[in-house]
Design an enzyme around this catalytic site. Sequence first.
Site, PDB file in Angstrom:
ATOM      1  N   GLU A 110       0.820  -1.211   0.000  1.00  0.00           N
ATOM      2  CA  GLU A 110       0.000   0.000   0.000  1.00  0.00           C
ATOM      3  C   GLU A 110       0.855   1.263   0.000  1.00  0.00           C
ATOM      4  OE1 GLU A 110      -4.022  -1.709   2.089  1.00  0.00           O
ATOM      5  OE2 GLU A 110      -2.183  -1.654   3.267  1.00  0.00           O
ATOM      6  N   GLU A 130      -3.649  -9.870   3.303  1.00  0.00           N
ATOM      7  CA  GLU A 130      -4.450  -9.717   4.524  1.00  0.00           C
ATOM      8  C   GLU A 130      -5.545 -10.778   4.670  1.00  0.00           C
ATOM      9  OE1 GLU A 130      -2.683  -5.573   4.051  1.00  0.00           O
ATOM     10  OE2 GLU A 130      -3.265  -7.244   2.753  1.00  0.00           O
TER      11      GLU A 130
END
Length: 255
Positions: A110, A130
Amino acid sequence: MSEAPEVLTEVDGNVLIVTINRPEAKNAMTKAAAEGIAAAMDRLDAETDLRCAILTGAGGTFCSGMDLKGFLRGERPSVPGRGFGGLSQWTPKKPIIAAVDGYALAGGMELALSCDLIVASKGSKFGIPEAKRGLAAAAGGLIKLPRQIPPRIAMELALTGDFIDAERAYALGFINELTEGPSLEAAKALAARVAANGPLALIASKAIVRDSHEWTEAEMWDKQEAYIAPVFTSSDAREGALAFAEKRKPNWQGK
């Protein structure tokens, strides 16, 4: 003996090099590191001589995501209003290049998504794993990734949590340049090409590329005009034309 800072900064010409300095933890992000990145980006925008930044990681890894030890202590590796790593929900006016080696995973992916350009070594890996931990890529991975690569591939990465290597990421258009060895020298060369250009033009161009996906066809020309009008009336615009006519390098003033 004092501990080494978690973020290092160095100026190379007109380029600010920002290094996440937690190699023993594969540069997992802490609150202190996030604050260090945010402070470096404030410096980037504040200092006139700085034209762009490189964000990289020490020890052969870009960033492996959130520091889980800090998380278990109740720490969040973010800065209010700026997000994970001080960067995921905000961007400085000036361009940022990610120089990626090793892993850019979860929050590290990210961070890379939040940079404007990416140079990566061929051995590097990218992913938002995730879902494998029962979590979701909440620091921009699910929002930004489908805007930067084909949406079905972004969906695959989000739902499987699998990694992709740098060569596939390059083929998908996610990476600007692949390197055989460490990425930093190639990132410096790219940064030098960026930094050679008019500073006001860089700021306006980044802003338009960043924001224009939100503009309707009816409003896009008026929206663009608001960004670029000050560029065309600037002293730098005149200097750029004059330097071209006189066959010399421009002497940019940023005004």
